[in-house]
Design a protein around this motif. Structure first.
Motif, PDB file in Angstrom:
ATOM      1  N   LEU A  93       6.785  -8.390  -4.148  1.00 45.30           N
ATOM      2  CA  LEU A  93       6.247  -7.383  -3.231  1.00 45.30           C
ATOM      3  C   LEU A  93       6.406  -5.997  -3.830  1.00 45.30           C
ATOM      4  N   GLY A  94       7.558  -5.742  -4.404  1.00 43.04           N
ATOM      5  CA  GLY A  94       7.843  -4.417  -4.962  1.00 43.04           C
ATOM      6  C   GLY A  94       7.085  -4.115  -6.238  1.00 43.04           C
ATOM      7  N   THR A  95       6.893  -5.126  -7.087  1.00 44.93           N
ATOM      8  CA  THR A  95       6.267  -4.884  -8.391  1.00 44.93           C
ATOM      9  C   THR A  95       4.768  -5.117  -8.403  1.00 44.93           C
ATOM     10  N   GLY A  96       4.253  -5.852  -7.408  1.00 42.66           N
ATOM     11  CA  GLY A  96       2.832  -6.192  -7.422  1.00 42.66           C
ATOM     12  C   GLY A  96       2.491  -7.246  -8.459  1.00 42.66           C
ATOM     13  N   GLU A  97       3.506  -7.982  -8.894  1.00 40.60           N
ATOM     14  CA  GLU A  97       3.336  -9.020  -9.919  1.00 40.60           C
ATOM     15  C   GLU A  97       2.269 -10.039  -9.509  1.00 40.60           C
ATOM     16  N   VAL A  98       1.419 -10.402 -10.444  1.00 39.20           N
ATOM     17  CA  VAL A  98       0.421 -11.443 -10.215  1.00 39.20           C
ATOM     18  C   VAL A  98       1.134 -12.786 -10.241  1.00 39.20           C
ATOM     19  N   ILE A  99       0.874 -13.637  -9.230  1.00 36.72           N
ATOM     20  CA  ILE A  99       1.586 -14.913  -9.171  1.00 36.72           C
ATOM     21  C   ILE A  99       0.726 -16.084  -9.630  1.00 36.72           C
ATOM     22  N   CYS A 100      -0.448 -16.262  -9.112  1.00 38.17           N
ATOM     23  CA  CYS A 100      -1.327 -17.320  -9.602  1.00 38.17           C
ATOM     24  C   CYS A 100      -2.760 -17.005  -9.178  1.00 38.17           C
ATOM     25  N   ASN A 101      -3.666 -17.365 -10.049  1.00 35.34           N
ATOM     26  CA  ASN A 101      -5.089 -17.124  -9.791  1.00 35.34           C
ATOM     27  C   ASN A 101      -5.372 -15.671  -9.423  1.00 35.34           C
ATOM     28  N   GLY A 102      -4.594 -14.753  -9.966  1.00 37.54           N
ATOM     29  CA  GLY A 102      -4.818 -13.336  -9.718  1.00 37.54           C
ATOM     30  C   GLY A 102      -4.275 -12.840  -8.384  1.00 37.54           C
ATOM     31  N   ASN A 103      -3.602 -13.692  -7.637  1.00 36.35           N
ATOM     32  CA  ASN A 103      -3.067 -13.308  -6.327  1.00 36.35           C
ATOM     33  C   ASN A 103      -1.772 -12.527  -6.481  1.00 36.35           C
ATOM     34  N   ARG A 104      -1.488 -11.737  -5.456  1.00 34.80           N
ATOM     35  CA  ARG A 104      -0.250 -10.970  -5.398  1.00 34.80           C
ATOM     36  C   ARG A 104       0.368 -11.159  -4.019  1.00 34.80           C
ATOM     37  N   GLU A 105       1.692 -11.082  -3.967  1.00 31.34           N
ATOM     38  CA  GLU A 105       2.372 -11.114  -2.672  1.00 31.34           C
ATOM     39  C   GLU A 105       2.003  -9.837  -1.917  1.00 31.34           C
ATOM     40  N   SER A 106       1.872  -9.956  -0.619  1.00 28.13           N
ATOM     41  CA  SER A 106       1.660  -8.777   0.215  1.00 28.13           C
ATOM     42  C   SER A 106       2.532  -8.925   1.452  1.00 28.13           C
ATOM     43  N   LEU A 107       2.806  -7.826   2.099  1.00 25.89           N
ATOM     44  CA  LEU A 107       3.610  -7.886   3.311  1.00 25.89           C
ATOM     45  C   LEU A 107       2.924  -8.770   4.349  1.00 25.89           C
ATOM     46  N   GLY A 108       1.602  -8.676   4.401  1.00 22.93           N
ATOM     47  CA  GLY A 108       0.845  -9.512   5.337  1.00 22.93           C
ATOM     48  C   GLY A 108       1.008 -10.991   5.060  1.00 22.93           C
ATOM     49  N   SER A 109       0.984 -11.369   3.776  1.00 23.48           N
ATOM     50  CA  SER A 109       1.126 -12.791   3.446  1.00 23.48           C
ATOM     51  C   SER A 109       2.541 -13.285   3.712  1.00 23.48           C
ATOM     52  N   VAL A 110       3.517 -12.429   3.485  1.00 17.51           N
ATOM     53  CA  VAL A 110       4.914 -12.821   3.706  1.00 17.51           C
ATOM     54  C   VAL A 110       5.196 -12.971   5.197  1.00 17.51           C
ATOM     55  N   LEU A 111       4.543 -12.189   6.030  1.00  8.69           N
ATOM     56  CA  LEU A 111       4.777 -12.235   7.470  1.00  8.69           C
ATOM     57  C   LEU A 111       3.797 -13.149   8.211  1.00  8.69           C
ATOM     58  N   SER A 112       2.860 -13.764   7.500  1.00  7.07           N
ATOM     59  CA  SER A 112       1.855 -14.605   8.148  1.00  7.07           C
ATOM     60  C   SER A 112       2.396 -15.993   8.454  1.00  7.07           C
ATOM     61  N   ARG A 113       1.597 -16.775   9.182  1.00  6.49           N
ATOM     62  CA  ARG A 113       1.971 -18.163   9.459  1.00  6.49           C
ATOM     63  C   ARG A 113       1.898 -19.020   8.207  1.00  6.49           C
ATOM     64  N   ASP A 114       1.209 -18.538   7.171  1.00  2.85           N
ATOM     65  CA  ASP A 114       1.118 -19.245   5.896  1.00  2.85           C
ATOM     66  C   ASP A 114       2.152 -18.745   4.886  1.00  2.85           C
ATOM     67  N   SER A 115       3.156 -18.062   5.348  1.00  3.57           N
ATOM     68  CA  SER A 115       4.176 -17.469   4.493  1.00  3.57           C
ATOM     69  C   SER A 115       4.881 -18.525   3.651  1.00  3.57           C
ATOM     70  N   ILE A 116       5.132 -18.196   2.405  1.00  4.85           N
ATOM     71  CA  ILE A 116       5.896 -19.077   1.522  1.00  4.85           C
ATOM     72  C   ILE A 116       7.309 -19.273   2.067  1.00  4.85           C
ATOM     73  N   LEU A 117       7.833 -18.273   2.742  1.00  6.26           N
ATOM     74  CA  LEU A 117       9.180 -18.385   3.307  1.00  6.26           C
ATOM     75  C   LEU A 117       9.207 -19.390   4.460  1.00  6.26           C
ATOM     76  N   LEU A 118       8.201 -19.348   5.328  1.00  6.11           N
ATOM     77  CA  LEU A 118       8.117 -20.328   6.415  1.00  6.11           C
ATOM     78  C   LEU A 118       7.849 -21.723   5.866  1.00  6.11           C
ATOM     79  N   TRP A 119       7.013 -21.797   4.829  1.00  8.60           N
ATOM     80  CA  TRP A 119       6.743 -23.093   4.206  1.00  8.60           C
ATOM     81  C   TRP A 119       8.041 -23.700   3.693  1.00  8.60           C
TER      82      TRP A 119
END
Length: 100
Positions: free
Chosen positions: A31-57
């Motif tokens: 989130l802090g660095t904007g690092e690309v994770i896969c297929n050009g995607n980046r973590e965002s606050l919205g993705s972390v707080l969504s129902r599809d969050s990697i943390l909830l998964w």
């Protein structure tokens, strides 16, 4: 299918707190660095707080993954499974391997 073709399975069966802590640390770093994770995607606050969050998964899937690893290890017809419950054990095992 891939498991049937494996010669060896190395399973990291770390405690939930360790696994979640590492995931949380990586997620916050990305989130802090904007690092690309896969297929050009980046973590965002919205993705972390969504129902599809990697943390909830992680919370939902942890027990399933643990049962699957242990079932693999107990299956006499499957490939050998090295089940590690602590990072130091993995490091010791890796250090014991012959150099390539």
């Amino acid at each position: 299918m891939p498991l049937a073709r494996a010669d060896l399975v190395v399973a990291l069966d770390y405690p939930r707190w360790r696994s979640f802590g590492r995931l949380l640390r990586r997620t916050l770093r990305r989130l802090g660095t904007g690092e690309v994770i896969c297929n050009g995607n980046r973590e965002s606050l919205g993705s972390v707080l969504s129902r599809d969050s990697i943390l909830l998964w992680h919370v939902a899937a942890f027990g399933r993954a643990r049962r699957r690893m242990r079932a693999w290890q107990a299956d006499p017809d499957g490939p050998p499974v090295l089940l590690f419950t602590h990072p130091a054990a993995v490091n010791d095992w890796l250090a014991s391997l012959p150099p390539r």
